[in-house]
Design a protein around this motif. Sequence first.
Motif, mmCIF file in Angstrom:
data_model
loop_
_atom_site.group_PDB
_atom_site.id
_atom_site.type_symbol
_atom_site.label_atom_id
_atom_site.label_comp_id
_atom_site.label_asym_id
_atom_site.label_seq_id
_atom_site.Cartn_x
_atom_site.Cartn_y
_atom_site.Cartn_z
ATOM 1 N N UNK A 120 -106.752 -31.237 -30.162
ATOM 2 C CA UNK A 120 -106.257 -29.886 -30.314
ATOM 3 C C UNK A 120 -107.368 -28.904 -29.939
ATOM 4 N N UNK A 121 -106.965 -27.806 -29.317
ATOM 5 C CA UNK A 121 -107.905 -26.757 -28.935
ATOM 6 C C UNK A 121 -107.431 -25.453 -29.590
ATOM 7 N N UNK A 122 -108.319 -24.824 -30.355
ATOM 8 C CA UNK A 122 -107.989 -23.569 -31.018
ATOM 9 C C UNK A 122 -108.949 -22.499 -30.490
ATOM 10 N N UNK A 123 -108.376 -21.417 -29.980
ATOM 11 C CA UNK A 123 -109.157 -20.359 -29.363
ATOM 12 C C UNK A 123 -108.848 -19.044 -30.079
ATOM 13 N N UNK A 124 -109.912 -18.340 -30.449
ATOM 14 C CA UNK A 124 -109.781 -16.998 -31.037
ATOM 15 C C UNK A 124 -110.545 -16.038 -30.137
ATOM 16 N N UNK A 125 -109.861 -14.973 -29.732
ATOM 17 C CA UNK A 125 -110.478 -13.957 -28.884
ATOM 18 C C UNK A 125 -110.234 -12.595 -29.527
ATOM 19 N N UNK A 126 -111.287 -11.785 -29.594
ATOM 20 C CA UNK A 126 -111.149 -10.433 -30.136
ATOM 21 C C UNK A 126 -111.851 -9.439 -29.218
ATOM 22 N N UNK A 127 -111.227 -8.278 -29.031
ATOM 23 C CA UNK A 127 -111.769 -7.230 -28.176
ATOM 24 C C UNK A 127 -111.154 -5.899 -28.596
ATOM 25 N N UNK A 128 -111.754 -4.807 -28.129
ATOM 26 C CA UNK A 128 -111.252 -3.480 -28.436
ATOM 27 C C UNK A 128 -110.977 -2.731 -27.138
ATOM 28 N N UNK A 129 -109.751 -2.231 -27.018
ATOM 29 C CA UNK A 129 -109.359 -1.450 -25.846
ATOM 30 C C UNK A 129 -109.669 0.025 -26.081
ATOM 31 N N UNK A 130 -109.566 0.801 -25.051
ATOM 32 C CA UNK A 130 -109.564 2.260 -25.187
ATOM 33 C C UNK A 130 -108.229 2.634 -25.844
ATOM 34 N N UNK A 131 -108.198 3.687 -26.647
ATOM 35 C CA UNK A 131 -106.949 4.064 -27.330
ATOM 36 C C UNK A 131 -105.770 4.239 -26.367
ATOM 37 N N UNK A 132 -106.022 4.800 -25.203
ATOM 38 C CA UNK A 132 -104.939 5.067 -24.262
ATOM 39 C C UNK A 132 -104.383 3.806 -23.597
ATOM 40 N N UNK A 133 -105.080 2.672 -23.715
ATOM 41 C CA UNK A 133 -104.610 1.417 -23.119
ATOM 42 C C UNK A 133 -103.922 0.512 -24.140
ATOM 43 N N UNK A 134 -104.021 0.818 -25.408
ATOM 44 C CA UNK A 134 -103.517 -0.077 -26.458
ATOM 45 C C UNK A 134 -102.023 -0.374 -26.317
ATOM 46 N N UNK A 135 -101.209 0.626 -26.030
ATOM 47 C CA UNK A 135 -99.765 0.405 -25.905
ATOM 48 C C UNK A 135 -99.443 -0.484 -24.703
ATOM 49 N N UNK A 136 -100.136 -0.263 -23.584
ATOM 50 C CA UNK A 136 -99.942 -1.114 -22.408
ATOM 51 C C UNK A 136 -100.330 -2.547 -22.722
ATOM 52 N N UNK A 137 -101.432 -2.729 -23.432
ATOM 53 C CA UNK A 137 -101.871 -4.065 -23.800
ATOM 54 C C UNK A 137 -100.831 -4.757 -24.682
ATOM 55 N N UNK A 138 -100.257 -4.012 -25.608
ATOM 56 C CA UNK A 138 -99.217 -4.586 -26.468
ATOM 57 C C UNK A 138 -98.015 -5.037 -25.634
ATOM 58 N N UNK A 139 -97.618 -4.233 -24.668
ATOM 59 C CA UNK A 139 -96.492 -4.626 -23.804
ATOM 60 C C UNK A 139 -96.839 -5.869 -22.990
ATOM 61 N N UNK A 140 -98.068 -5.944 -22.482
ATOM 62 C CA UNK A 140 -98.475 -7.125 -21.709
ATOM 63 C C UNK A 140 -98.486 -8.380 -22.578
ATOM 64 N N UNK A 141 -98.932 -8.249 -23.814
ATOM 65 C CA UNK A 141 -98.928 -9.387 -24.739
ATOM 66 C C UNK A 141 -97.489 -9.807 -25.044
ATOM 67 N N UNK A 142 -96.609 -8.830 -25.263
ATOM 68 C CA UNK A 142 -95.203 -9.140 -25.525
ATOM 69 C C UNK A 142 -94.579 -9.895 -24.353
ATOM 70 N N UNK A 143 -94.985 -9.560 -23.137
ATOM 71 C CA UNK A 143 -94.477 -10.268 -21.951
ATOM 72 C C UNK A 143 -94.931 -11.723 -21.942
ATOM 73 N N UNK A 144 -96.166 -11.981 -22.364
ATOM 74 C CA UNK A 144 -96.647 -13.366 -22.474
ATOM 75 C C UNK A 144 -95.792 -14.125 -23.478
ATOM 76 N N UNK A 145 -95.554 -13.515 -24.629
ATOM 77 C CA UNK A 145 -94.757 -14.170 -25.674
ATOM 78 C C UNK A 145 -93.352 -14.472 -25.164
#
Length: 102
Positions: free
Chosen positions: A1-26
């Motif tokens: 098994x491989x478990x990966x944790x990644x953490x980062x901080x976006x600019x405030x104006x990119x956060x909503x776009x990032x959420x949409x991109x993550x939702x597309x992956x899901x």
Amino acid sequence: MKVVRVQYTTRPEFAATNQRNIAAIVEELKILNHPGIKYTAWLLPDGKTFMHFDQLENEEAHLVLQGLASFHKFADELEASDLEVEPKLELLSLVASTETYF
């Protein structure tokens, strides 16, 4: 098994776009329904720091995740977004869990 944790901080104006991109992956993962991939992403209280927690049966499953069109779009746009805090990737080892994994 491989478990990966990644953490980062976006600019405030990119956060909503990032959420949409993550939702597309899901959504793509739900359609794929790969039994060896468990993928979650979390938004921290500041509204711009993201934590991804991937549980993968093996390296093949990791490559499937990384090969998704939605993952490529997410990664490309994230890289171009001028992050406030660069991604920190950690590989974790399971010690104990109430869940049954792969």
